[in-house]
Write a protein that holds these residues in place. Sequence first.
Motif, PDB file in Angstrom:
ATOM      1  N   UNK A   1       0.958  -1.236  -0.194  1.00 11.37           N
ATOM      2  CA  UNK A   1       0.033  -0.097   0.119  1.00 11.37           C
ATOM      3  C   UNK A   1       0.612   1.229   0.090  1.00 11.37           C
ATOM      4  N   UNK A   2       0.501   2.372  -0.869  1.00 16.81           N
ATOM      5  CA  UNK A   2       0.854   3.461  -0.852  1.00 16.81           C
ATOM      6  C   UNK A   2      -0.371   4.667  -0.925  1.00 16.81           C
ATOM      7  N   UNK A   3      -0.218   5.416   0.081  1.00 18.26           N
ATOM      8  CA  UNK A   3      -1.625   6.149   0.022  1.00 18.26           C
ATOM      9  C   UNK A   3      -1.537   7.151  -1.232  1.00 18.26           C
ATOM     10  N   UNK A   4      -0.507   7.969  -1.443  1.00 19.91           N
ATOM     11  CA  UNK A   4      -0.321   8.791  -2.519  1.00 19.91           C
ATOM     12  C   UNK A   4      -0.712   8.190  -4.014  1.00 19.91           C
ATOM     13  N   UNK A   5       0.261   7.061  -4.175  1.00 22.84           N
ATOM     14  CA  UNK A   5       0.069   6.357  -5.303  1.00 22.84           C
ATOM     15  C   UNK A   5      -1.323   5.851  -5.587  1.00 22.84           C
ATOM     16  N   UNK A   6      -1.984   5.307  -4.493  1.00 23.06           N
ATOM     17  CA  UNK A   6      -3.168   4.890  -4.415  1.00 23.06           C
ATOM     18  C   UNK A   6      -4.367   5.958  -4.997  1.00 23.06           C
ATOM     19  N   UNK A   7      -4.089   7.035  -4.272  1.00 23.95           N
ATOM     20  CA  UNK A   7      -4.948   8.109  -4.780  1.00 23.95           C
ATOM     21  C   UNK A   7      -4.901   8.515  -6.189  1.00 23.95           C
ATOM     22  N   UNK A   8      -3.755   8.619  -6.519  1.00 24.02           N
ATOM     23  CA  UNK A   8      -3.298   9.124  -8.154  1.00 24.02           C
ATOM     24  C   UNK A   8      -4.072   7.934  -8.933  1.00 24.02           C
ATOM     25  N   UNK A   9      -3.857   6.616  -8.670  1.00 25.70           N
ATOM     26  CA  UNK A   9      -4.398   5.709  -9.375  1.00 25.70           C
ATOM     27  C   UNK A   9      -5.886   5.640  -9.593  1.00 25.70           C
ATOM     28  N   UNK A  10      -6.580   6.195  -8.458  1.00 24.47           N
ATOM     29  CA  UNK A  10      -8.146   6.272  -8.521  1.00 24.47           C
ATOM     30  C   UNK A  10      -8.405   7.449  -9.507  1.00 24.47           C
ATOM     31  N   UNK A  11      -7.658   8.375  -9.287  1.00 21.10           N
ATOM     32  CA  UNK A  11      -8.077   9.410 -10.361  1.00 21.10           C
ATOM     33  C   UNK A  11      -8.071   9.156 -11.641  1.00 21.10           C
ATOM     34  N   UNK A  12      -6.845   8.258 -11.986  1.00 24.27           N
ATOM     35  CA  UNK A  12      -6.699   7.715 -13.464  1.00 24.27           C
ATOM     36  C   UNK A  12      -7.797   6.624 -13.672  1.00 24.27           C
ATOM     37  N   UNK A  13      -8.166   5.778 -12.918  1.00 23.68           N
ATOM     38  CA  UNK A  13      -9.239   4.847 -13.170  1.00 23.68           C
ATOM     39  C   UNK A  13     -10.316   5.520 -13.353  1.00 23.68           C
ATOM     40  N   UNK A  14     -11.015   6.663 -12.503  1.00 19.99           N
ATOM     41  CA  UNK A  14     -12.091   7.069 -12.855  1.00 19.99           C
ATOM     42  C   UNK A  14     -12.352   7.956 -14.327  1.00 19.99           C
ATOM     43  N   UNK A  15     -10.980   8.580 -14.486  1.00 18.36           N
ATOM     44  CA  UNK A  15     -10.866   9.321 -15.698  1.00 18.36           C
ATOM     45  C   UNK A  15     -11.332   8.461 -17.039  1.00 18.36           C
ATOM     46  N   UNK A  16     -10.368   7.161 -16.764  1.00 17.74           N
ATOM     47  CA  UNK A  16     -10.311   6.182 -17.934  1.00 17.74           C
ATOM     48  C   UNK A  16     -12.033   5.254 -17.913  1.00 17.74           C
ATOM     49  N   UNK A  17     -12.226   5.419 -16.887  1.00 14.62           N
ATOM     50  CA  UNK A  17     -14.005   4.582 -16.677  1.00 14.62           C
ATOM     51  C   UNK A  17     -14.880   5.462 -17.475  1.00 14.62           C
ATOM     52  N   UNK A  18     -14.941   6.921 -17.291  1.00 10.44           N
ATOM     53  CA  UNK A  18     -15.445   7.985 -18.024  1.00 10.44           C
ATOM     54  C   UNK A  18     -15.360   7.974 -19.431  1.00 10.44           C
ATOM     55  N   UNK A  19     -14.114   7.695 -19.814  1.00 14.30           N
ATOM     56  CA  UNK A  19     -13.851   7.860 -21.133  1.00 14.30           C
ATOM     57  C   UNK A  19     -14.545   6.234 -21.942  1.00 14.30           C
ATOM     58  N   UNK A  20     -14.258   5.183 -21.346  1.00  8.00           N
ATOM     59  CA  UNK A  20     -15.159   3.954 -21.567  1.00  8.00           C
ATOM     60  C   UNK A  20     -16.796   4.308 -21.771  1.00  8.00           C
ATOM     61  N   UNK A  21     -17.248   4.922 -20.920  1.00  5.42           N
ATOM     62  CA  UNK A  21     -18.625   5.131 -21.087  1.00  5.42           C
ATOM     63  C   UNK A  21     -19.038   5.997 -22.556  1.00  5.42           C
ATOM     64  N   UNK A  22     -18.032   7.171 -22.593  1.00 10.36           N
ATOM     65  CA  UNK A  22     -18.162   7.893 -23.815  1.00 10.36           C
ATOM     66  C   UNK A  22     -17.746   7.133 -25.094  1.00 10.36           C
ATOM     67  N   UNK A  23     -16.851   6.031 -24.854  1.00  9.10           N
ATOM     68  CA  UNK A  23     -16.764   5.186 -26.133  1.00  9.10           C
ATOM     69  C   UNK A  23     -18.000   4.403 -26.376  1.00  9.10           C
ATOM     70  N   UNK A  24     -18.604   3.823 -25.388  1.00  2.02           N
ATOM     71  CA  UNK A  24     -19.856   3.012 -25.661  1.00  2.02           C
ATOM     72  C   UNK A  24     -20.975   3.851 -26.458  1.00  2.02           C
ATOM     73  N   UNK A  25     -21.103   5.308 -25.987  1.00  7.00           N
ATOM     74  CA  UNK A  25     -21.920   6.070 -26.788  1.00  7.00           C
ATOM     75  C   UNK A  25     -21.702   6.436 -27.900  1.00  7.00           C
ATOM     76  N   UNK A  26     -20.332   6.608 -28.442  1.00  5.24           N
ATOM     77  CA  UNK A  26     -20.150   7.128 -29.494  1.00  5.24           C
ATOM     78  C   UNK A  26     -19.898   5.926 -30.553  1.00  5.24           C
ATOM     79  N   UNK A  27     -19.468   4.697 -29.904  1.00  6.29           N
ATOM     80  CA  UNK A  27     -19.464   3.466 -30.985  1.00  6.29           C
ATOM     81  C   UNK A  27     -21.302   3.075 -31.199  1.00  6.29           C
TER      82      UNK A  27
END
Length: 308
Positions: free
Chosen positions: A170-196
Amino acid sequence: MVVAGTLAWWICTLLGADRPLFAVLVPLVAMSGDPFAAFSVSVSRTIGVFAGVFLGLGIEQLDLPSTALVALLLVLSLAAGLLLRSPHGPVNNQVAITAMFMLYLGASPRATSVGVDRIWETAIGAGCAVAVAALLWPPDPLAEARRRVARLRGWLDEDIERAAALLVDPDAAAADEQLDLVRERSLQAVRDVFEVERGKRALRWNPRRRGDRVAYAEEDERLNGAARQYRHLRTITRIIADVADSEPRPPEDERRRLAGTMRALDAAVVDSLVIPPPVELGELRDPRSIGLAVKLRQMVDDLDAPAL
């Protein structure tokens, strides 16, 4: 754009136009790099020109100060643009642009002539744009869908592996950074679904790509599956971030076991290997470990139908 614009100019000159500027403008606006749209943009622009010409000529007949005329024209033309936009698209501001152009000409005999010229020249430009986009150099929704599926698979590979590593160490700072990245990519996945989803309409109107519909449906299914996996992974990453930021943490043996399941799941997602069995909840003691196991089981269930 070069072929469609030149062809539209040539056809208009054959029909007697002197400088058919409007015919050339349509391909520049309607044709784009979007593989999921081309036809609807051309049609909406043509319809917007028709509506704008008649609206501008009608409002110009009103006896109002110029500022009031412009305000009234903008209100009506933008409202019409909302009704005449392409499906799921922005407001069709071509109505307002054309209407303002007609108002600018003023109450002169030339206004009606220019309005008529703009209608038929724009219609020819739109027809050339659609013909060239569909027949000469058609967009390829299937290739774009496959590219987006491959991108999401790559992201899932990276993010599942990072989440597993953060669960073990565990690394708190790295985990928070990773959470932000996953949230951004999750939103992009949803956008991809609508565009496709828009690509299905593009295939119907494209005679050279119509045979790709079965393969496209399979890629659409894979993309939806990847988006569902990201929804679960977002929750998993949030739990891991909470674990990294709290004491005491779940027992190390539970964390290592769950991380191993995540890595096996990653291999199943990316390399189409055997789907790992879920972790039995009764074998875990910490509530956070149980929460992770539940989400991992949901990811496994989503792999079954449909598989990525």
